[in-house]
Structures are given as structure tokens and as C-alpha cells.
Design an enzyme around this catalytic site. Structure first.
Site, PDB file in Angstrom:
ATOM      1  N   HIS A  41       0.879  -1.171   0.000  1.00 21.55           N
ATOM      2  CA  HIS A  41       0.000   0.000   0.000  1.00 21.55           C
ATOM      3  C   HIS A  41       0.923   1.230   0.000  1.00 21.55           C
ATOM      4  O   HIS A  41       2.018   1.172   0.548  1.00 21.55           O
ATOM      5  CB  HIS A  41      -0.831  -0.057   1.282  1.00 21.55           C
ATOM      6  CG  HIS A  41      -1.898   0.986   1.398  1.00 21.55           C
ATOM      7  ND1 HIS A  41      -1.643   2.268   1.830  1.00 21.55           N
ATOM      8  CD2 HIS A  41      -3.241   0.929   1.165  1.00 21.55           C
ATOM      9  CE1 HIS A  41      -2.790   2.956   1.854  1.00 21.55           C
ATOM     10  NE2 HIS A  41      -3.768   2.161   1.454  1.00 21.55           N
ATOM     11  N   ASP A  92       2.991  -4.901   8.019  1.00 28.49           N
ATOM     12  CA  ASP A  92       1.777  -4.105   7.874  1.00 28.49           C
ATOM     13  C   ASP A  92       0.591  -5.065   7.949  1.00 28.49           C
ATOM     14  O   ASP A  92       0.321  -5.808   7.014  1.00 28.49           O
ATOM     15  CB  ASP A  92       1.832  -3.367   6.530  1.00 28.49           C
ATOM     16  CG  ASP A  92       0.497  -2.715   6.156  1.00 28.49           C
ATOM     17  OD1 ASP A  92      -0.506  -2.932   6.867  1.00 28.49           O
ATOM     18  OD2 ASP A  92       0.468  -1.999   5.146  1.00 28.49           O
ATOM     19  N   GLN A 114      -4.641  -5.383   6.691  1.00 29.43           N
ATOM     20  CA  GLN A 114      -5.651  -6.257   6.093  1.00 29.43           C
ATOM     21  C   GLN A 114      -5.737  -7.613   6.784  1.00 29.43           C
ATOM     22  O   GLN A 114      -6.549  -8.452   6.403  1.00 29.43           O
ATOM     23  CB  GLN A 114      -5.350  -6.477   4.599  1.00 29.43           C
ATOM     24  CG  GLN A 114      -5.481  -5.237   3.753  1.00 29.43           C
ATOM     25  CD  GLN A 114      -6.903  -4.685   3.727  1.00 29.43           C
ATOM     26  OE1 GLN A 114      -7.876  -5.391   4.009  1.00 29.43           O
ATOM     27  NE2 GLN A 114      -7.030  -3.417   3.410  1.00 29.43           N
ATOM     28  N   LYS A 161     -10.357  -0.980  10.348  1.00 26.34           N
ATOM     29  CA  LYS A 161     -10.459  -2.151   9.479  1.00 26.34           C
ATOM     30  C   LYS A 161     -10.776  -3.415  10.275  1.00 26.34           C
ATOM     31  O   LYS A 161     -10.856  -4.509   9.729  1.00 26.34           O
ATOM     32  CB  LYS A 161      -9.158  -2.327   8.684  1.00 26.34           C
ATOM     33  CG  LYS A 161      -8.953  -1.211   7.646  1.00 26.34           C
ATOM     34  CD  LYS A 161      -7.783  -1.501   6.756  1.00 26.34           C
ATOM     35  CE  LYS A 161      -7.232  -0.275   6.066  1.00 26.34           C
ATOM     36  NZ  LYS A 161      -7.930   0.045   4.815  1.00 26.34           N
ATOM     37  N   CYS A 216      -4.671   2.546  -3.763  1.00 28.06           N
ATOM     38  CA  CYS A 216      -3.437   3.034  -3.131  1.00 28.06           C
ATOM     39  C   CYS A 216      -2.300   2.052  -3.332  1.00 28.06           C
ATOM     40  O   CYS A 216      -1.459   1.867  -2.439  1.00 28.06           O
ATOM     41  CB  CYS A 216      -3.621   3.314  -1.643  1.00 28.06           C
ATOM     42  SG  CYS A 216      -4.692   4.704  -1.333  1.00 28.06           S
TER      43      CYS A 216
HETATM   44  C1  LIG Z   1      -2.350  -3.032   3.413  1.00 31.15           C
HETATM   45  C2  LIG Z   1      -2.683  -1.673   3.924  1.00 31.15           C
HETATM   46  N1  LIG Z   1      -1.744  -0.966   4.552  1.00 31.15           N
HETATM   47  C3  LIG Z   1      -1.998   0.249   5.051  1.00 31.15           C
HETATM   48  C4  LIG Z   1      -3.225   0.842   4.931  1.00 31.15           C
HETATM   49  C5  LIG Z   1      -3.436   2.218   5.483  1.00 31.15           C
HETATM   50  O1  LIG Z   1      -4.308   2.199   6.543  1.00 31.15           O
HETATM   51  P1  LIG Z   1      -4.834   3.541   7.188  1.00 31.15           P
HETATM   52  O2  LIG Z   1      -5.365   4.378   6.059  1.00 31.15           O
HETATM   53  O3  LIG Z   1      -5.900   3.109   8.126  1.00 31.15           O
HETATM   54  O4  LIG Z   1      -3.682   4.204   7.871  1.00 31.15           O
HETATM   55  C6  LIG Z   1      -4.238   0.154   4.280  1.00 31.15           C
HETATM   56  C7  LIG Z   1      -5.565   0.774   4.104  1.00 31.15           C
HETATM   57  O5  LIG Z   1      -6.148   0.779   3.054  1.00 31.15           O
HETATM   58  C8  LIG Z   1      -3.961  -1.140   3.765  1.00 31.15           C
HETATM   59  O6  LIG Z   1      -4.903  -1.833   3.123  1.00 31.15           O
END
Ligand SMILES: Cc1ncc(COP(=O)(O)O)c(C=O)c1O
Lengths: 421, 154
Positions: free
Chosen positions: A138, A215, A218, A241, A379
Site C-alpha cells: 500500500h 503491515d 488487512q 479495518k 493506493c
Molecule cells: C495493506 C494496507 N496498509 C496500510 C493501509 C493504510 O491504513 P490507514 O489508512 O488506516 O492508515 C491500508 C488501508 O487501506 C492497507 O490496506
């Protein structure tokens, strides 16, 4: 009212003992009508819906417990502090960290990654050093490292992915060197659904003494996560999430690492003592929590974790896997649907394209039938480039979704084709 | 599940036709103005090429990848603007902008838009307005200035 399709889920899943229609009653938003049709919410990878228990817990906090935390000598402040800190322990237990002080509250995954880049990265990454990520990150696990590398004269390296959307594990040993100061990888890809073999990569990195950030944005809502078993050094996730509120997230860090790195932001709460000559920082995790935190958010997150545990992550994972299989079979039966991301280990998420029709148009038309999906690059522009598509349609599931809703999606896709006939 | 009538207002036959067979869809080698437009929200990309003859738009073409609304908008734009003066082009863009943002409900006004009127349904879909205006913003950038410019609708 129980729809026949829901019963069908029920029967097939007797052994799973997940009662979807019961669970759906816990989520007030799921009764929403969109353009006169029942909402079919398939955008869970973007954010999940909130059970009533979370909504009510946040209300109760504001109605009867609201106060600023820490250092308060009055009743409410002590209650709020107790509520906030008890969530830290809940999170610890949820991901099986060793101690509550390894749990840092942040705004979300994005802030967690930035925190590590700005603290650990600031003191450990120098000119010529490398940070290793994957080709399926992401943007929030790319850009903070690019910024750091640019500032330090370091280099960002990338583990490639296969056509099925799996990491090329064989490439990892060669990408790890004495110059590698950190590995930062996603547990589950939000664009492809791939579940990565993070434990294996962590093992490879640790053999060379390199710490690893995972990370988990998900992952946490869809599978049991044990940070000790993974042996990761940092683990990040977002409350929203995992059926909790927005604006709250978690950075897990191994205590010795957190102790060794500098604070993130300066301000109240993160200090032990301040004079104009010298400030002594507070102990972990408070050293990383400057200012009044998102108290209500943390408390809401606690209620969300309670809810998830009451359903059971093993059951959730099995049921979602069943939904994934069902949706994959249904979508694969059409020649004009291309599924992007076909790893054998996948979370309940399908990225796809309808031949000759732009995802943006698919999304607009599905919305007319109450079906909420995400369309775009999610993203993860490098993933789109890797597969040579400008964007995809993404249907992502949670345990309150049903096979009936997948049928509605498939039927609505038929309407999309009709418009472009 | 019956087809929603609203959808036909957005995806009118003319729009579908221009999506499938975009007109003036090519790069113009001898263009004297061009610009590059992106919609960071959805990744749509469009390039607009213009060849001027004095004050008149002699030729205008486009290239790129986008959704139905942005492709059809670009295609119809190139048809409508060929042979127009810069001042006329500017006026048409303003009217078009009013149409897709829902500021032009007056039928008399709408008549002046000619075939661009097929985009009247867009104003009901706020998130799609940028798709319709991306080619126009890109054209404006090309006409107003630097030989090459990247515009973003954000
Ligand atoms: C794999 C992954 N990492 C990071 C994020 C970023 O999360 P946040 O926008 O809640 O900081 C997301 C959110 O879409 C994600 O899917």
C-alpha cells in the site's frame, strides 16, 4: 426475515457454527437501503462496518466517562485512564505481545509506519543503506520509506511478485545484505488479497540480524495473528479495518527496540520531566504518545476486539474463505472477467476487471443496485503497473457478508454488461 | 432486477457509442499545443493535442486511457471544438462545466450546448463530474500555456 440464501449459508456451514443472519443484526448500517435496494457492502478492505456494541461503547464513554487521561486525580479521569489502558492490555492479548508497554496507540497503520520510519529509520538508516519492501505494498508502506531514503541517501529495494500475485521468495536472500537496515512488508495485500509468508521472510531477515515491520492492516480482522509466533519486530494495524472506529490504530514494537529508538513527536505525556535545559522522556509506550490521544477511539477499539473474539477469528477465517471460494467460482465462470491476484493463499478479497469496461463505470453502475465496491488503484499503483491495468474493481468481504450478496453482485455485473452492450 | 432508469440518463447511447468508438483518438504529430491530464482519484490519463490556425482551433485530438465518461467527453469535445475560436472554446467549456455541475438546469441554456447535452446526467453523480471535465481542463491547460503541462483535477 431470513432469506433462503442466508439459510443456505447456514446449512452448509453448520460445522462452522457462524450464524450470519444473527451477526448481521449486530451491524445497524447493514439495514440501509441504497436507491431503494438493500445495501450490499463489499468494501470491507477499505473500512469495515461497526457493530452496535462498538457504537454504544463510544457513546457510553462520552456520556458518562469522558475526561482527559493520566495524571488526573478526579473520579472521571481515573475511569477514563483505566478504560484507555485496559484496551492496551486487550490489544496485547489479541496479538499475543509479551507486555502491554509494547503496544503504542497511533492514528492508524499509516502513522505507525511513519513513526517507525521517523524514529527507528532516523537513527539506523544512513547513506548507502537499504530498506526492503515488496511490490505489493500500500502507498503507506512505500512513501514513508521513499521519503526516508531520499533524506538519508539510502536505497529502497523491492521484492518482486509473480503473475499470480505471490512474492518471489527466492529473490529475498539476494535482496538482503549488510546494507539492509529494515524489511517492511504487508501481511495481506489490499489490492490482490495475497497472504504473504511473512514468518519465512522474517526468518531470513533475522538470520542476518535485520528487523522486520509487518503491515497488518488487512490481516488482523481476518485471521488470528500472534506477533511472538511470527517473531516480527514491529506490527501495525488500523482500528477501522477491524470493526472499530477511525482515527485509532496500533503499533506493536518489541520492547527493547522501542526503548532504543528516539521519540516520535514532542509534547505532553511523552515526557518524564521538562526544564529549559533538558527534557527526560517518558518510558515506553508513552514516549511515543505525545498529546491527548484518541481516548474514545481506543475504547471503541477495545469493544471491537471483544466483538471479534466473541465470534472467533478461526470461525471468521473459515467462513470468509468459504465466501471467497464461492465468489471466485461465480466470477470465474464468466469469460469476460479477469481476476487479478490468484495466489493460492488469499484473503477474502477479489480484484477483477470486466473486459472492455472501465472499473469506474462498473462501480457507478453497481452502486445503482446497492452494491458497494471499490474501484481504482487501491493506493497500490505499483501493483496496477505490474499487472498492466489502470485500475481494478475490488470486492472485499467480511463475516457479515452472505453468498446471497455475492449473487446480487454477479447479477448487477450483468446489468453493467447490458449498459455497454 | 430491472435496469435502473437513472443509469440510462448517465450512460446515454451517444456516450456508449463514443466510448466504444472514440473520435479523433490519436496523437497529433504536428500539434502546436498539448497537455497531459490525470485524475489521481481513479488513475485516468488523457493527452490533448491542438493545432491552431491563427485564433481558430484547426484540429484537436486526444489519447489515453480512461472511463466511459471521460473518454466520451474527450471524444465529443474534439468534435465540438474543431473550427471554433479560442473565445468560443472558452465559452463552451464554461457552459459544459455548468451543465455537469448542475448549475445549468434552464432548458434554453441547455439547448446551446448541442450534442454536449448528453452529459446532463453527470450532475447526478458528483464523483463522476471530474471524469467529464478532465479532458476539458487538459485542453484548457494546452490552450493557455506551456507546450506541455500536467493538470490534475484535484
Ligand atoms: C495493506 C494496507 N496498509 C496500510 C493501509 C493504510 O491504513 P490507514 O489508512 O488506516 O492508515 C491500508 C488501508 O487501506 C492497507 O490496506
Amino acid at each position: 426475515m431470513l432469506r433462503p440464501e442466508v439459510l443456505h449459508d447456514h446449512n452448509e456451514l453448520n460445522d462452522l457454527a457462524i450464524d450470519v443472519s444473527r451477526i448481521r443484526e449486530d451491524f445497524p448500517v447493514l439495514t440501509t437501503l441504497v436507491k431503494g435496494r438493500p445495501l450490499v457492502y463489499l468494501d470491507n478492505a477499505a473500512t469495515t462496518q461497526k457493530p452496535r456494541s462498538v457504537i454504544e461503547r463510544i457513546c457510553r464513554y462520552y456520556e458518562s466517562e469522558n475526561a482527559n487521561i493520566h495524571r488526573g486525580v478526579h473520579h472521571l479521569s481515573m475511569m477514563a485512564t483505566e478504560a484507555y489502558e485496559s484496551v492496551r492490555e486487550k490489544v496485547r492479548a489479541f496479538i499475543n505481545a509479551r507486555e502491554p508497554r509494547e503496544i503504542v496507540f497511533v492514528r492508524g497503520t499509516t502513522e505507525a509506519v511513519n513513526l517507525v520510519a521517523r524514529t527507528y529509520g532516523a537513527v539506523n538508516v544512513g547513506p548507502g543503506d537499504e530498506v526492503l519492501i515488496t511490490a505489493m505494498e500500500h502507498h503507506s508502506n512505500i512513501v514513508p520509506w521513499q521519503m526516508l531514503c531520499e533524506e538519508k541517501g539510502a536505497r529502497l529495494r523491492v521484492i518482486p511478485i509473480t503473475d499470480r500475485g505471490e512474492l518471489v521468495l527466492d529473490a529475498v536472500p539476494n535482496l538482503l545484505s549488510q546494507r539492509t537496515k529494515l524489511v517492511s512488508i504487508t501481511h495481506i495485500s489490499n489490492a490482490l488479497g495475497t497472504v504473504n509468508p511473512v514468518a519465512e521472510i522474517i526468518r531470513l531477515a533475522h538470520e542476518r540480524g535485520i528487523p522486520v515491520l509487518v503491515d497488518g492492516a488487512q490481516a488482523v480482522a481476518h485471521m488470528p495473528v500472534d506477533v511472538q509466533e511470527l517473531d516480527c519486530d514491529f506490527y501495525a494495524f488500523s482500528g477501522h479495518k477491524i470493526f472499530g472506529p477511525t482515527g485509532i490504530g496500533v503499533l506493536y514494537g518489541r520492547a527493547d527496540l522501542l526503548e532504543a529508538i528516539p521519540p516520535y513527536q514532542g509534547g505532553g505525556d511523552m515526557i518524564a520531566s521538562v526544564t529549559f535545559e533538558k527534557t527526560t522522556y517518558n518510558e515506553i509506550p508513552y514516549k511515543f504518545e505525545a498529546g491527548t490521544p484518541n481516548i474514545a477511539g481506543a475504547i471503541g477499539l477495545g469493544a471491537a476486539l471483544d466483538y471479534v473474539q466473541s465470534v472467533g477469528l478461526d470461525k471468521i477465517a473459515r467462513y470468509e474463505n468459504y465466501l471467497l471460494k464461492y465468489a471466485t467460482e461465480r466470477l470465474s465462470s464468466f469469460d469476460d472477467i479477469q481476476i487479478i491476484g490468484q495466489a493460492p493463499e488469499k484473503a477474502a478479497l477479489i480484484s477483477f476487471n470486466l473486459h472492455g469496461i472501465h472499473p469506474h463505470d462498473v462501480g457507478t453502475i453497481l452502486d445503482q443496485y446497492g452494491v458497494a465496491v471499490r474501484t481504482g488503484h487501491h493506493c497500490a499503483q505499483p501493483v496496477m503497473d505490474r499487472f498492466g491495468v489502470p485500475a481494478t474493481v475490488r470486492a472485499s468481504f467480511a463475516f457479515y457478508n452472505t453468498t446471497h450478496e455475492i449473487d446480487v453482485l454477479v447479477e448487477a455485473l450483468g446489468k453493467v454488461r447490458e449498459v455497454f452492450k | 432486477m430491472t435496469a435502473s432508469p437513472d443509469l440510462r440518463e448517465l450512460y446515454q447511447e451517444v456516450i456508449i457509442d463514443h466510448t466504444k468508438r472514440p473520435r479523433n483518438f490519436r496523437r497529433l504529430d504536428n500539434a502546436d499545443r498539448k497537455a497531459h491530464g490525470v485524475n489521481p482519484l481513479c488513475g485516468d490519463k488523457v493527452e490533448v493535442f491542438v493545432k491552431m490556425n491563427g485564433d481558430v482551433i484547426d484540429e484537436v485530438t486526444f489519447h489515453g486511457a480512461g472511463c466511459s465518461i471521460s473518454t466520451a467527453s474527450a471524444s465529443l469535445m474534439t468534435q465540438v471544438l474543431k473550427g471554433k475560436t479560442l473565445a468560443e472554446a472558452r465559452e463552451i467549456f464554461e457552459k459544459f462545466h455548468d451543465l455537469v455541475t448542475g448549475k445549468a438546469k434552464d432548458p434554453d441554456f441547455q439547448k446551446k450546448l448541442g450534442k454536449l447535452l448528453v452529459f446532463s446526467g453527470v450532475c447526478e453523480y458528483p464523483v463522476r463530474v471530474k471524469c467529464a471535465t478532465l479532458p476539458w481542463h487538459t485542453l484548457k491547460a494546452a490552450l493557455e500555456g506551456e507546450a506541455e503541462k500536467t493538470v490534475s483535477t484535484e
